[in-house]
Design a protein around this motif. Structure first.
Motif, PDB file in Angstrom:
ATOM      1  N   LEU A  98      45.516  29.864  34.313  1.00  0.00           N
ATOM      2  CA  LEU A  98      46.842  30.250  34.784  1.00  0.00           C
ATOM      3  C   LEU A  98      46.726  31.355  35.830  1.00  0.00           C
ATOM      4  N   LEU A  99      45.926  32.394  35.526  1.00  0.00           N
ATOM      5  CA  LEU A  99      45.695  33.502  36.449  1.00  0.00           C
ATOM      6  C   LEU A  99      44.216  33.864  36.441  1.00  0.00           C
ATOM      7  N   ASP A 100      43.649  34.021  37.619  1.00  0.00           N
ATOM      8  CA  ASP A 100      42.225  34.325  37.730  1.00  0.00           C
ATOM      9  C   ASP A 100      42.054  35.702  38.357  1.00  0.00           C
ATOM     10  N   MET A 101      41.539  36.649  37.571  1.00  0.00           N
ATOM     11  CA  MET A 101      41.354  38.020  38.056  1.00  0.00           C
ATOM     12  C   MET A 101      39.873  38.386  38.101  1.00  0.00           C
ATOM     13  N   ARG A 102      39.039  37.411  38.452  1.00  0.00           N
ATOM     14  CA  ARG A 102      37.605  37.665  38.539  1.00  0.00           C
ATOM     15  C   ARG A 102      37.176  38.158  39.910  1.00  0.00           C
ATOM     16  N   THR A 103      38.097  38.215  40.853  1.00  0.00           N
ATOM     17  CA  THR A 103      37.783  38.667  42.212  1.00  0.00           C
ATOM     18  C   THR A 103      38.743  39.796  42.601  1.00  0.00           C
ATOM     19  N   PRO A 104      38.361  40.620  43.572  1.00  0.00           N
ATOM     20  CA  PRO A 104      39.287  41.640  44.066  1.00  0.00           C
ATOM     21  C   PRO A 104      40.605  41.045  44.559  1.00  0.00           C
ATOM     22  N   ALA A 105      40.531  39.871  45.206  1.00  0.00           N
ATOM     23  CA  ALA A 105      41.756  39.223  45.697  1.00  0.00           C
ATOM     24  C   ALA A 105      42.649  38.813  44.530  1.00  0.00           C
ATOM     25  N   GLY A 106      42.031  38.306  43.464  1.00  0.00           N
ATOM     26  CA  GLY A 106      42.795  37.924  42.275  1.00  0.00           C
ATOM     27  C   GLY A 106      43.427  39.124  41.608  1.00  0.00           C
ATOM     28  N   SER A 107      42.706  40.238  41.600  1.00  0.00           N
ATOM     29  CA  SER A 107      43.231  41.482  41.038  1.00  0.00           C
ATOM     30  C   SER A 107      44.415  41.979  41.852  1.00  0.00           C
ATOM     31  N   GLU A 108      44.282  41.920  43.166  1.00  0.00           N
ATOM     32  CA  GLU A 108      45.358  42.345  44.070  1.00  0.00           C
ATOM     33  C   GLU A 108      46.620  41.523  43.844  1.00  0.00           C
ATOM     34  N   ALA A 109      46.441  40.207  43.715  1.00  0.00           N
ATOM     35  CA  ALA A 109      47.590  39.318  43.547  1.00  0.00           C
ATOM     36  C   ALA A 109      48.303  39.543  42.217  1.00  0.00           C
ATOM     37  N   ALA A 110      47.531  39.728  41.143  1.00  0.00           N
ATOM     38  CA  ALA A 110      48.128  39.848  39.809  1.00  0.00           C
ATOM     39  C   ALA A 110      48.587  41.262  39.478  1.00  0.00           C
ATOM     40  N   LEU A 111      47.830  42.268  39.977  1.00  0.00           N
ATOM     41  CA  LEU A 111      48.058  43.639  39.533  1.00  0.00           C
ATOM     42  C   LEU A 111      48.456  44.599  40.653  1.00  0.00           C
ATOM     43  N   GLY A 112      48.391  44.131  41.896  1.00  0.00           N
ATOM     44  CA  GLY A 112      48.827  44.950  43.008  1.00  0.00           C
ATOM     45  C   GLY A 112      47.796  45.901  43.570  1.00  0.00           C
ATOM     46  N   GLY A 113      46.535  45.712  43.213  1.00  0.00           N
ATOM     47  CA  GLY A 113      45.497  46.584  43.753  1.00  0.00           C
ATOM     48  C   GLY A 113      44.181  46.382  43.036  1.00  0.00           C
ATOM     49  N   PRO A 114      43.148  47.139  43.433  1.00  0.00           N
ATOM     50  CA  PRO A 114      41.860  47.048  42.732  1.00  0.00           C
ATOM     51  C   PRO A 114      42.025  47.553  41.312  1.00  0.00           C
ATOM     52  N   TYR A 115      41.359  46.910  40.381  1.00  0.00           N
ATOM     53  CA  TYR A 115      41.487  47.312  38.977  1.00  0.00           C
ATOM     54  C   TYR A 115      40.094  47.564  38.408  1.00  0.00           C
ATOM     55  N   PRO A 116      39.621  48.824  38.457  1.00  0.00           N
ATOM     56  CA  PRO A 116      38.320  49.131  37.883  1.00  0.00           C
ATOM     57  C   PRO A 116      38.329  48.825  36.388  1.00  0.00           C
ATOM     58  N   SER A 117      37.411  48.002  35.971  1.00  0.00           N
ATOM     59  CA  SER A 117      37.412  47.600  34.556  1.00  0.00           C
ATOM     60  C   SER A 117      36.113  48.013  33.885  1.00  0.00           C
ATOM     61  N   SER A 118      35.127  47.132  33.804  1.00  0.00           N
ATOM     62  CA  SER A 118      33.924  47.436  33.039  1.00  0.00           C
ATOM     63  C   SER A 118      33.186  48.633  33.621  1.00  0.00           C
ATOM     64  N   SER A 119      32.772  49.517  32.732  1.00  0.00           N
ATOM     65  CA  SER A 119      32.151  50.760  33.146  1.00  0.00           C
ATOM     66  C   SER A 119      31.317  51.326  32.000  1.00  0.00           C
ATOM     67  N   LEU A 120      30.494  52.303  32.321  1.00  0.00           N
ATOM     68  CA  LEU A 120      29.864  53.126  31.292  1.00  0.00           C
ATOM     69  C   LEU A 120      30.713  54.381  31.192  1.00  0.00           C
ATOM     70  N   TYR A 121      31.352  54.585  30.027  1.00  0.00           N
ATOM     71  CA  TYR A 121      32.116  55.810  29.867  1.00  0.00           C
ATOM     72  C   TYR A 121      31.605  56.594  28.662  1.00  0.00           C
TER      73      TYR A 121
END
Length: 351
Positions: free
Chosen positions: A220-243
């Motif tokens: 339904l929605l693909d957010m595996r790319t920066p473009a997909g993130s932009e379309a669904a969420l309105g910008g880059p979405y930093p996700s996986s990280s070492l915190y």
């Protein structure tokens, strides 16, 4: 009497399930700590990962397999939980020194009085995919159709839960109008989709690739790319990280720098190698008997990763916007984004 027998049987079944889960966790830890050399020498660090076999968290195991932890004089033990929210819990309770999970947990924890920061940012997109079951594909054509649906997430309070709620609210559906269901990832997610326990859900590769291969669902929605993130969420979405907890970072800067060096080296390696070459480095059981499909899953997800571990510009602001849209705890809180991440260590690693 019959009720007593039933309760006894249920209790026994619960203990059996718990033992099985513990065994799985121990197996994951054993596989991880063996790494590429695994002689146990060097500074010891425990890192909890929100699903070691998930492609979105691939840099954790890949760094181990490439021998980059060993090269930095670190003895890293990788542990695994099925959802990022459980990795978060392990970190704040002091069971581990680091967690590999979504950056958004750092904002959520700050509001709750816990100082945690991302020290290496693996990604600039969520790497998540909203899939719907094949039977519901004609009925659910956008998040506007989430109303009245049962939607799978890895765990309640997880990043998949956060993103699902945001997509609903953004499209006019209140969070009270659908039911999030904790189904994990992999076989448990796929089974829930096939049996109708969920109408759709948010998951990552390799689960996405398997769902499509089995014909169990559609994207339904693909957010595996920066473009997909932009379309669904309105910008880059930093996700996986070492915190890590900020106090621990400040007290162990040499160790944190070594971790950053190792992870940045891995991200650079990933950016210059093919999905098949990456798949070849991973544990054999991660491909679940289908290495071609596994390599395909990696290829689909690779665009989400950074090549330097640096927080993407405007990424924290996008995450804050998403969380404030539905999370009442964060909505009216003042979040100091500068305390949720640091580039101190990755800047030195890339310099």
């Amino acid at each position: 009497m019959r009720t007593t027998v039933r309760r006894t049987a249920l209790a026994a079944a619960g203990l059996l399930a718990l033992a099985s889960l513990t065994a799985c966790a121990n197996d994951a830890a054993g596989t991880a700590s063996s790494g590429s050399g695994g002689d146990g020498k060097g500074t010891k660090v425990k890192i909890m990962v929100g699903g070691l076999d998930k492609v979105i968290y691939l840099p954790a195991m890949l760094t181990q397999r490439l021998g980059y932890f060993d090269a930095e004089g670190l003895s890293v033990e990788l542990l695994s939980e099925p959802a990022g929210v459980q990795a978060e819990t392990a970190l704040v309770s002091g069971q581990v020194q680091g967690a590999v999970g979504f950056y958004d947990h750092t904002l959520d924890l700050q509001v709750k009085g816990k100082e945690v920061e991302s020290v290496v940012q693996f990604s600039h997109a969520p790497g998540e995919v909203e899939v719907v079951s094949t039977e519901r594909a004609d009925d659910i054509t956008s998040p506007k159709d989430f109303k009245g649906r049962k939607l799978g997430v890895t765990g309640l309070g997880s990043s998949t839960d956060f993103l699902t709620k945001y997509l609903a609210v953004k499209n006019g559906v209140d969070v009270s109008e659908f039911t999030p269901v904790a189904v994990g990832a992999g076989p448990t997610f796929i089974s829930a989709l096939q049996k109708g326990a969920i109408d759709g859900g948010m998951t990552t590769d390799p689960t996405v690739a398997t769902v499509l291969d089995k014909g169990a669902g559609k994207i339904l929605l693909d957010m595996r790319t920066p473009a997909g993130s932009e379309a669904a969420l309105g910008g880059p979405y930093p996700s996986s990280s070492l915190y890590m907890q900020t106090d621990w970072v400040n007290g162990h800067k040499d160790t944190v720098q070594k971790l950053a060096n190792a992870f940045v080296k891995t991200l650079k390696w990933m950016s210059t190698h093919s999905a098949t070459e990456i798949a070849d480095k991973m544990p054999a059981d991660y491909s679940q008997g289908n290495k071609v499909l596994y390599a395909s899953a990696i290829k689909s997800t690779l665009p989400m990763f950074t090549d330097d571990g640096v927080m993407p510009k405007n990424g924290p602001e996008t995450v804050e916007k998403v969380l404030k849209a539905f999370n009442p705890t964060i909505k009216n809180a003042d979040v100091d984004l500068s305390r949720t991440y640091t580039t101190e260590f990755v800047q030195k690693a890339t310099g």
